[in-house]
Design a protein around this motif. Sequence first.
Motif, PDB file in Angstrom:
ATOM      1  N   ASP A   1       4.175   3.431   0.466  1.00 29.32           N
ATOM      2  CA  ASP A   1       3.642   3.409  -0.901  1.00 29.32           C
ATOM      3  C   ASP A   1       2.126   3.552  -0.909  1.00 29.32           C
ATOM      4  O   ASP A   1       1.567   4.290  -1.731  1.00 29.32           O
ATOM      5  N   ALA A   2       1.449   2.861   0.000  1.00 33.44           N
ATOM      6  CA  ALA A   2      -0.017   2.949   0.068  1.00 33.44           C
ATOM      7  C   ALA A   2      -0.445   4.368   0.413  1.00 33.44           C
ATOM      8  O   ALA A   2      -1.328   4.936  -0.249  1.00 33.44           O
ATOM      9  N   TRP A   3       0.162   4.971   1.437  1.00 33.33           N
ATOM     10  CA  TRP A   3      -0.215   6.327   1.835  1.00 33.33           C
ATOM     11  C   TRP A   3       0.084   7.326   0.729  1.00 33.33           C
ATOM     12  O   TRP A   3      -0.662   8.293   0.553  1.00 33.33           O
ATOM     13  N   ASN A   4       1.142   7.117  -0.031  1.00 34.32           N
ATOM     14  CA  ASN A   4       1.468   8.051  -1.120  1.00 34.32           C
ATOM     15  C   ASN A   4       0.493   7.967  -2.291  1.00 34.32           C
ATOM     16  O   ASN A   4       0.480   8.855  -3.142  1.00 34.32           O
ATOM     17  N   THR A   5      -0.366   6.947  -2.321  1.00 32.00           N
ATOM     18  CA  THR A   5      -1.432   6.926  -3.337  1.00 32.00           C
ATOM     19  C   THR A   5      -2.494   7.964  -3.000  1.00 32.00           C
ATOM     20  O   THR A   5      -3.240   8.387  -3.886  1.00 32.00           O
ATOM     21  N   ARG A   6      -2.616   8.314  -1.718  1.00 30.51           N
ATOM     22  CA  ARG A   6      -3.655   9.209  -1.226  1.00 30.51           C
ATOM     23  C   ARG A   6      -5.049   8.660  -1.544  1.00 30.51           C
ATOM     24  O   ARG A   6      -6.000   9.399  -1.710  1.00 30.51           O
TER      25      ARG A   6
ATOM     26  N   ARG B   1       4.161   6.993  -5.729  1.00 28.14           N
ATOM     27  CA  ARG B   1       5.233   6.260  -5.052  1.00 28.14           C
ATOM     28  C   ARG B   1       6.558   7.018  -5.118  1.00 28.14           C
ATOM     29  O   ARG B   1       6.945   7.531  -6.161  1.00 28.14           O
ATOM     30  N   ARG B   2       7.255   7.060  -3.982  1.00 30.10           N
ATOM     31  CA  ARG B   2       8.592   7.659  -3.941  1.00 30.10           C
ATOM     32  C   ARG B   2       9.544   6.792  -4.756  1.00 30.10           C
ATOM     33  O   ARG B   2       9.616   5.573  -4.555  1.00 30.10           O
ATOM     34  N   PRO B   3      10.285   7.382  -5.683  1.00 29.38           N
ATOM     35  CA  PRO B   3      11.245   6.591  -6.467  1.00 29.38           C
ATOM     36  C   PRO B   3      12.293   5.934  -5.565  1.00 29.38           C
ATOM     37  O   PRO B   3      12.707   6.512  -4.546  1.00 29.38           O
ATOM     38  N   ASP B   4      12.709   4.738  -5.939  1.00 28.93           N
ATOM     39  CA  ASP B   4      13.691   3.999  -5.141  1.00 28.93           C
ATOM     40  C   ASP B   4      14.985   4.777  -4.939  1.00 28.93           C
ATOM     41  O   ASP B   4      15.620   4.647  -3.902  1.00 28.93           O
TER      42      ASP B   4
END
Length: 154
Positions: A23-28, A141-144
């Motif tokens: 999730d953190a990395w997907n914030t860029r 964030r990638r959806p659950d």
Amino acid sequence: MSRPPFPPYDLDAARIKARKAEDAWNTRDPDVVVGAYTADSRWRNRSEFPRGHEQIRAFLVRKWQRELDYRLIKEVWTCQDNRIAVRFAYEWHDAQGQWYRSYGNENWEFDEQGLMRSRHASINDLAIAGSERLFHWPLGRRPDEHPSLSDLGL
């Protein structure tokens, strides 16, 4: 500063830790990502070896200037004590519009506060056509409900 869950890690805690990292990395956002690492964290990422927050932040800025529309999925491979091994894949394109899927493995080691003190990443890039992309969620964030790497056969 601390980042739960804390070691020692069982599989459930490792999965939570990996999803928080994803999730953190997907914030860029380099500042969001850097906050999960010790001030003296050591990395190996391809042929770069950043040390500490300042070098890691600079590395991430360069990375996301080059790797556009970045979307990442991480999956726990194994864990023991204060170490977690994950495999991952991410999709991105360059400034010319060529898409890539980058595959890799990471070995993580954490301090008692749940901050990562070392990260060793091995990564390979595969050029793909836009029609071969598998990661289609909106940036962030990638959806659950989105399939995992295993669900996608990666």
